[in-house]
Design an enzyme around this catalytic site. Structure first.
Site, short mmCIF file in Angstrom:
data_model
loop_
_atom_site.label_atom_id
_atom_site.label_comp_id
_atom_site.label_asym_id
_atom_site.label_seq_id
_atom_site.Cartn_x
_atom_site.Cartn_y
_atom_site.Cartn_z
N CYS A 17 -0.63 4.13 2.26
CA CYS A 17 -0.42 3.84 3.63
C CYS A 17 1.13 4.22 4.10
O CYS A 17 1.47 4.80 4.83
CB CYS A 17 -0.74 2.41 4.03
SG CYS A 17 -2.04 1.69 3.27
N ASP A 18 1.94 3.72 3.16
CA ASP A 18 3.43 3.68 3.62
C ASP A 18 4.23 4.31 2.92
O ASP A 18 5.67 4.36 3.20
CB ASP A 18 4.04 2.22 3.78
CG ASP A 18 2.99 1.14 4.43
OD1 ASP A 18 2.66 1.81 5.60
OD2 ASP A 18 2.84 0.13 4.23
N CYS A 72 0.93 -1.14 -0.13
CA CYS A 72 -0.04 -0.02 -0.08
C CYS A 72 0.78 1.27 -0.07
O CYS A 72 1.32 1.67 1.11
CB CYS A 72 -0.99 -0.11 1.32
SG CYS A 72 -2.13 1.40 1.47
#
Ligand code: NDP
Length: 318
Positions: A142-143, A139
């Site tokens: 997200c990261d 992701c």
């Protein structure tokens, strides 16, 4: 099979942000929801580290901790959370619908909220598993932030990979895009965006031989599928964007899905093609796939379920 058939008003299948949010709303509406939380309660967020884009956590929060808080909130209002799986469903006829939990327990539910999510697909090489959460991620949204100013690689050639490569290119110094064929699968517009981004280098006909590093990602060995030539990339982040698989196979005989298994809901609602059955979260969303959008759709599902029960009550009293 146990003889104790359980009759309930609302069954929630799945326990990510969508399922827990549906549970909070359904419990507060006195629907006495029962949740089957699955084998990995909390869903995909339990394999993420910091979540920094969910409103309300200005300092960020770890994914597993956030799901723990969601669970506590759902329990506070009386959700009956069970660690197990719904193993078969029968949505034929009218509600209550018959569902089997853990292959033994029969449940008859007036409404069913499906929040079974989706699972990221992985390459399946050992180094990917070893370094998951240590630089390997599925992701970018997200990261990606953790690799600000660094060099990273992303595998995949679909719309998701192109979108995530473009996203990473804004944050990172350089993005290598590893494409297994000599062409993209993504739409032309997405491809063009990638090709026009100076700090994305696309490696066609390429596959990942190994992700390098002991405790964190330090590089990747990439094999050219045509020439057999190996190339080593110095990277700190390795993103996999080769698609998701919605966890919907047990519903396939009853619910309308697209060709990859995402449940289809009536736009603007959580209603499926079967009355009293509602879908939320990633099981029905292949575009946004964020915790906050999943939570929002879980709220919609609980409200739709509550209104469905209320309308049925009105019909029977008339
Ligand atoms: P897709 O299934 O479209 O693409 C998956 C990509 O991963 C393909 O390029 C495939 O390669 C590659 N791949 C699969 N397995 C491997 C492997 N083992 N090793 C290397 N590469 C692999 O998934 P997406 O998540 O990209 O998209 C899913 C759906 O969501 C699509 O319909 C897409 O259009 C849609 N979507 C739309 C968006 C938008 O409109 N903004 C944004 C994101 C997704 P190959 O091409 O060789 O098969």
């Amino acid at each position: 099979m146990s003889n104790n058939i359980e009759h309930i008003e609302c069954l929630i299948v799945g326990s990510g942000p969508a399922g827990y949010t549906a549970a909070i709303y359904a419990a507060r509406a006195d629907m006495k929801p029962v949740m089957y939380a699955g084998m990995q309660p909390g869903g995909q967020l339990t394999i993420t580290t910091d979540v920094e884009n969910y409103p309300g956590y200005p300092e960020g929060i770890m994914g597993p901790e956030m799901m723990e808080l969601f669970r506590k909130q759902a329990e506070r209002f009386g959700t009956d959370i069970r660690y197990g799986m719904i193993t078969s469903v029968d949505f034929s006829g009218k509600p209550p619908y018959k569902l089997i939990a853990d292959e033994t327990h029969e449940i008859h539910a007036e409404t069913v909220i499906i929040a079974t999510g989706a699972s990221a697909k992985w390459l399946g090489i050992p180094s990917e598993e070893k370094l998951n959460g240590r630089g390997v991620s599925a992701c970018a949204v997200c990261d990606g932030f953790f690799f600000r100013g660094k060099d990273v690689a992303i595998v995949g050639a679909g719309d998701t990979a192109c979108e995530e490569a473009s996203y990473l290119a804004k944050i990172c110094n350089k993005v290598y895009m590893i494409v297994r064929r000599d062409e993209f699968r993504a739409s032309k517009a997405m491809q063009n965006r990638v090709l026009a981004t100076p700090n994305i280098e696309v490696l066609f006909n390429s596959e990942t031989d190994e992700i390098l590093g002991e405790n964190k990602v330090e590089g990747a060995r990439i094999k050219n599928r045509v020439t057999g030539e190996m190339r080593q990339l110095e990277i700190s982040g390795f993103f996999v964007a080769i698609g998701h698989q919605p966890n919907t196979s047990i519903f396939k005989d009853y619910l309308t899905m697209d060709e990859t298994g995402y449940l289809i809901t009536i736009p603007g609602t959580s209603k499926t093609n079967i009355e009293g059955v509602f879908a939320c979260g990633d099981a029905q969303d292949k575009v946004y796939r964020q915790a906050v959008t999943a939570a929002g759709s879980g709220c919609m599902a609980a409200l739709d379920a509550e209104r469905y029960i209320a309308a049925k009550g009105d019909e029977s009293s008339n």
